[in-house]
Write a protein that holds these residues in place. Structure first.
Motif, PDB file in Angstrom:
ATOM      1  N   GLU A 161       0.691  -1.231  -0.083  1.00 57.10           N
ATOM      2  CA  GLU A 161       0.117  -0.040   0.011  1.00 57.10           C
ATOM      3  C   GLU A 161       0.801   1.114   0.090  1.00 57.10           C
ATOM      4  OE1 GLU A 161      -3.654   0.855  -0.251  1.00 57.10           O
ATOM      5  OE2 GLU A 161      -3.219  -1.129  -1.071  1.00 57.10           O
ATOM      6  N   LEU A 162       2.072   1.371   0.637  1.00 55.89           N
ATOM      7  CA  LEU A 162       2.992   2.262   0.712  1.00 55.89           C
ATOM      8  C   LEU A 162       3.181   2.715  -0.669  1.00 55.89           C
ATOM      9  CD1 LEU A 162       5.182   1.571   3.940  1.00 55.89           C
ATOM     10  CD2 LEU A 162       3.164   3.416   3.641  1.00 55.89           C
ATOM     11  N   TYR A 163       3.433   1.517  -1.559  1.00 52.85           N
ATOM     12  CA  TYR A 163       4.091   1.909  -3.021  1.00 52.85           C
ATOM     13  C   TYR A 163       3.268   2.891  -3.605  1.00 52.85           C
ATOM     14  CZ  TYR A 163       5.759   0.810  -7.666  1.00 52.85           C
ATOM     15  OH  TYR A 163       6.010   0.920  -9.029  1.00 52.85           O
ATOM     16  N   PHE A 164       1.940   2.897  -3.464  1.00 45.91           N
ATOM     17  CA  PHE A 164       0.818   3.729  -4.245  1.00 45.91           C
ATOM     18  C   PHE A 164       0.792   5.264  -3.674  1.00 45.91           C
ATOM     19  CE2 PHE A 164      -1.020  -0.600  -5.036  1.00 45.91           C
ATOM     20  CZ  PHE A 164      -0.826  -0.666  -6.345  1.00 45.91           C
ATOM     21  N   GLN A 165       1.657   5.365  -2.383  1.00 50.81           N
ATOM     22  CA  GLN A 165       1.940   6.474  -1.990  1.00 50.81           C
ATOM     23  C   GLN A 165       3.288   7.301  -2.147  1.00 50.81           C
ATOM     24  OE1 GLN A 165      -0.800   8.249  -0.824  1.00 50.81           O
ATOM     25  NE2 GLN A 165      -1.988   6.473  -0.920  1.00 50.81           N
ATOM     26  N   ASP A 166       3.789   6.534  -2.955  1.00 51.70           N
ATOM     27  CA  ASP A 166       5.241   6.506  -3.309  1.00 51.70           C
ATOM     28  C   ASP A 166       6.253   7.000  -2.058  1.00 51.70           C
ATOM     29  OD1 ASP A 166       5.160   6.762  -6.146  1.00 51.70           O
ATOM     30  OD2 ASP A 166       4.331   8.850  -6.284  1.00 51.70           O
ATOM     31  N   ALA A 167       5.884   6.099  -1.184  1.00 49.68           N
ATOM     32  CA  ALA A 167       6.579   6.360   0.120  1.00 49.68           C
ATOM     33  C   ALA A 167       7.783   5.700   0.172  1.00 49.68           C
ATOM     34  CB  ALA A 167       5.728   5.566   1.354  1.00 49.68           C
ATOM     35  N   ARG A 168       8.881   6.677   0.713  1.00 47.91           N
ATOM     36  CA  ARG A 168      10.209   6.050   0.781  1.00 47.91           C
ATOM     37  C   ARG A 168      10.526   5.070   1.886  1.00 47.91           C
ATOM     38  NH1 ARG A 168      12.736  11.576   0.731  1.00 47.91           N
ATOM     39  NH2 ARG A 168      11.106  11.838   2.112  1.00 47.91           N
ATOM     40  N   ILE A 169      11.164   3.933   1.815  1.00 49.96           N
ATOM     41  CA  ILE A 169      11.369   3.059   2.972  1.00 49.96           C
ATOM     42  C   ILE A 169      12.941   3.063   3.048  1.00 49.96           C
ATOM     43  CG2 ILE A 169      11.235   0.815   3.602  1.00 49.96           C
ATOM     44  CD1 ILE A 169       8.729   0.244   1.933  1.00 49.96           C
ATOM     45  N   LYS A 170      13.291   3.076   4.459  1.00 42.76           N
ATOM     46  CA  LYS A 170      14.483   3.077   4.811  1.00 42.76           C
ATOM     47  C   LYS A 170      14.805   1.895   5.516  1.00 42.76           C
ATOM     48  CE  LYS A 170      18.891   4.615   5.613  1.00 42.76           C
ATOM     49  NZ  LYS A 170      19.785   4.779   4.645  1.00 42.76           N
ATOM     50  N   TYR A 182      12.980  -1.102 -15.875  1.00 36.66           N
ATOM     51  CA  TYR A 182      12.073   0.074 -15.666  1.00 36.66           C
ATOM     52  C   TYR A 182      11.456   0.109 -14.367  1.00 36.66           C
ATOM     53  CZ  TYR A 182       8.830   4.148 -16.763  1.00 36.66           C
ATOM     54  OH  TYR A 182       8.378   5.297 -16.388  1.00 36.66           O
ATOM     55  N   ASP A 183      10.886  -1.287 -14.053  1.00 34.94           N
ATOM     56  CA  ASP A 183       9.951  -1.162 -12.752  1.00 34.94           C
ATOM     57  C   ASP A 183      11.349  -0.985 -11.508  1.00 34.94           C
ATOM     58  OD1 ASP A 183       7.602  -1.562 -11.375  1.00 34.94           O
ATOM     59  OD2 ASP A 183       8.624  -3.661 -10.631  1.00 34.94           O
ATOM     60  N   ILE A 184      12.355  -1.527 -11.839  1.00 36.38           N
ATOM     61  CA  ILE A 184      13.268  -1.357 -10.638  1.00 36.38           C
ATOM     62  C   ILE A 184      13.866   0.077 -10.619  1.00 36.38           C
ATOM     63  CG2 ILE A 184      15.850  -2.060  -9.969  1.00 36.38           C
ATOM     64  CD1 ILE A 184      15.141  -4.836 -11.288  1.00 36.38           C
ATOM     65  N   LEU A 185      14.215   0.798 -11.603  1.00 35.96           N
ATOM     66  CA  LEU A 185      14.412   2.234 -11.615  1.00 35.96           C
ATOM     67  C   LEU A 185      13.425   2.986 -11.104  1.00 35.96           C
ATOM     68  CD1 LEU A 185      16.221   2.233 -14.917  1.00 35.96           C
ATOM     69  CD2 LEU A 185      17.233   2.329 -12.565  1.00 35.96           C
ATOM     70  N   LYS A 186      12.048   2.620 -11.241  1.00 38.06           N
ATOM     71  CA  LYS A 186      10.962   3.528 -10.889  1.00 38.06           C
ATOM     72  C   LYS A 186      10.729   3.404  -9.176  1.00 38.06           C
ATOM     73  CE  LYS A 186       6.254   3.945 -11.810  1.00 38.06           C
ATOM     74  NZ  LYS A 186       5.461   3.377 -10.643  1.00 38.06           N
ATOM     75  N   ALA A 187      11.090   2.448  -8.429  1.00 35.49           N
ATOM     76  CA  ALA A 187      10.947   2.009  -7.260  1.00 35.49           C
ATOM     77  C   ALA A 187      11.140   3.271  -6.239  1.00 35.49           C
ATOM     78  CB  ALA A 187      11.663   0.865  -6.822  1.00 35.49           C
ATOM     79  N   PRO A 188      10.453   3.592  -5.368  1.00 33.31           N
ATOM     80  CA  PRO A 188      10.818   4.772  -4.435  1.00 33.31           C
ATOM     81  C   PRO A 188      11.923   4.556  -3.897  1.00 33.31           C
ATOM     82  CG  PRO A 188       8.424   4.195  -4.329  1.00 33.31           C
ATOM     83  CD  PRO A 188       9.055   2.972  -5.053  1.00 33.31           C
ATOM     84  N   LYS A 189      12.925   5.431  -3.453  1.00 36.22           N
ATOM     85  CA  LYS A 189      14.347   5.237  -2.772  1.00 36.22           C
ATOM     86  C   LYS A 189      14.388   6.217  -1.675  1.00 36.22           C
ATOM     87  CE  LYS A 189      16.378   3.422  -7.142  1.00 36.22           C
ATOM     88  NZ  LYS A 189      15.134   4.063  -8.132  1.00 36.22           N
ATOM     89  N   SER A 190      14.714   5.910  -0.608  1.00 37.39           N
ATOM     90  CA  SER A 190      15.022   6.690   0.724  1.00 37.39           C
ATOM     91  C   SER A 190      16.363   7.557   0.314  1.00 37.39           C
ATOM     92  CB  SER A 190      15.377   6.091   1.910  1.00 37.39           C
ATOM     93  OG  SER A 190      16.291   5.044   1.843  1.00 37.39           O
ATOM     94  N   ALA A 191      16.359   8.832   0.709  1.00 36.40           N
ATOM     95  CA  ALA A 191      17.422   9.626   0.658  1.00 36.40           C
ATOM     96  C   ALA A 191      18.692   8.891   1.473  1.00 36.40           C
ATOM     97  CB  ALA A 191      17.180  11.048   1.011  1.00 36.40           C
ATOM     98  N   THR A 192      19.962   9.121   1.071  1.00 35.75           N
ATOM     99  CA  THR A 192      20.872   8.496   1.939  1.00 35.75           C
ATOM    100  C   THR A 192      21.402   9.400   2.902  1.00 35.75           C
ATOM    101  OG1 THR A 192      22.534   9.503   0.264  1.00 35.75           O
ATOM    102  CG2 THR A 192      21.967   7.309  -0.318  1.00 35.75           C
TER     103      THR A 192
END
Length: 318
Positions: A194-203, A308-318
Motif C-alpha cells: 500500500e505504501l508503494y501507491f503513496q510513493d513512500a520511501r522506505i529506509k 524500468y520497474d526497478i528504476l521506478k522504485a521509491p528510494k530513500s535519501a542517503t
C-alpha cells in the motif's frame, strides 16, 4: 543531534498472551515516547495490572481493547487508528514478546524526522552476526520471501519485508486504505504494498533479531501456500494499477507486447513439439524460427519492463 522530545511519538504494541514479557517491553522504551498504545487482542492472558497501575507510566499508556481476536495485523491497524486520533507525528510498532531491541528506536525515527523516508524498518540481513543468530530454516524462508515481496511490492531496494519492527509517519497512515492491509501474517507485506501507491520511501535499518522462547505458530512448509497466492495477487494488482490505470509509459508498452509474445512462443512451441513428436517428424524450420523469435523478443521486452520497474522504485535519501 535530534531532540526527539519536540515530537509526539507513539509506540503501538499488539498484545496477545505475552504477559511475562509485556512489562519488560514497556519499561525498556525510551523516555521521549509520548504515548504507549497497547492493543489487547483478546488473548487468554490479561494485561498485567502492575503495568497499568504504575504511576510513572499511567499518563502515557493507552489500552485499546479489540472486541474479538484480529491477529497482529488487525491489532496494529487499530493502533494506527488510535495514533491518528491522537494526532501523533510518528509511531513505532513493537511486538509484545520482547524480541525487538528498543535501543534501535532512535535509528528508526531518524530518517523520518530528517525527511529521508516515510517508513523505516529493521533489516536483519545487513548484519552478519544477525544472520548467524537467525535459525537456519527461518533464514532460508525469509530470504525467499523477501525476494518475492520485492517483485510483488515494487520495493526492489529493500529487504526483510516481514520484519515487524518499524516506524512510520502518521501523515502517511492517514493516506492509506486500511481495508487493503491484511490482519494475518501478510500484514507487513500488504502494508508495504500500500505504501508503494503513496510513493513512500522506505529506509532499511540494520539490526539484529532476538529469538527468545517464543515460537511462531506458522510452520515453514506453510509459507508458500500462505504467501505465494497473496503475493501473486499483489503483484498483478500493482502492475495493472501502476502501468495501465494510474499511468501509461514505455514499460506499459513493453508489457503489452512482451507478455503476449513470450506466452505465444511458449504455448505454440510446446504445441508444435508435442504435435511433430507424435508424428515422428522434424518441426519445420519456419515454425522453429517463429517460436524462437517470439520467445527472444518477448523475453527481452519483459526484461526491459523489469529494469524500468526497478528504476521506478521509491528510494530513500542517503
Amino acid at each position: 543531534m535530534i531532540n526527539f522530545e519536540q515530537y509526539t511519538i507513539g509506540v503501538i504494541i499488539p498484545y496477545y498472551n505475552a504477559a511475562k514479557h509485556l512489562e519488560n517491553v514497556v519499561n525498556k522504551l525510551p523516555l521521549f515516547i509520548s504515548k504507549i498504545i497497547i492493543v489487547d487482542d483478546c488473548g487468554k492472558e490479561p494485561i498485567p495490572e502492575s503495568l497499568v497501575k504504575q504511576s510513572t507510566l499511567s499518563d502515557r499508556i493507552i489500552i485499546v481493547k479489540n472486541e474479538k481476536n484480529l491477529g497482529v495485523g488487525g491489532a496494529t491497524k487499530h493502533g494506527f487508528q488510535k495514533a491518528i486520533d491522537l494526532q501523533l507525528d510518528y509511531v513505532i510498532k513493537v511486538d509484545a514478546d520482547d524480541q525487538m531491541d528498543s535501543s534501535y528506536i532512535p535509528e528508526l525515527l531518524k530518517p523520518l524526522i530528517e525527511n529521508k523516508a516515510e517508513y523505516a524498518k529493521g533489516n536483519r540481513f545487513k548484519d552478519f552476526k544477525a544472520l548467524k543468530q537467525m535459525p537456519f530454516v527461518r533464514k532460508i524462508g525469509n530470504l525467499g520471501l523477501s525476494f518475492l515481496t520485492k517483485v510483488a511490492s515494487g520495493y526492489w531496494n529493500n529487504f526483510d519485508p516481514t520484519n515487524g519492527f518499524f516506524a512510520i509517519k502518521v501523515a502517511v497512515l492517514k493516506q492509506l486504505d486500511f481495508t487493503n492491509i491484511h490482519r494475518d501474517y501478510y500484514f507487513e507485506s500488504s502494508l508495504i504494498a500500500e505504501l508503494y501507491f503513496q510513493d513512500a520511501r522506505i529506509k532499511d535499518v540494520p539490526m539484529p533479531a532476538n529469538y527468545g522462547d517464543e515460537k511462531s505458530s506458522m510452520k515453514v512448509w506453510q509459507i508458500p501456500f500462505i504467501f505465494i497466492p497473496k503475493l501473486t495477487k499483489t503483484f498483478l494488482k500493482r502492475i495493472f494499477k501502476s502501468y495501465f490505470i494510474y499511468d501509461f509509459n514505455i514499460a506499459s508498452v513493453y508489457l503489452l507486447f512482451g507478455f503476449p509474445m513470450f506466452l505465444f512462443g511458449v504455448v505454440y512451441g510446446i504445441y508444435n513439439w508435442v504435435h511433430y513428436a507424435s508424428l515422428g517428424e522434424f518441426t519445420p524450420t519456419g515454425t522453429i524460427m517463429l517460436i524462437t523469435v517470439s520467445l527472444i523478443l518477448g523475453f527481452q521486452l519483459l526484461l526491459q519492463a523489469i529494469q524500468y520497474d526497478i528504476l521506478k522504485a521509491p528510494k530513500s535519501a542517503t
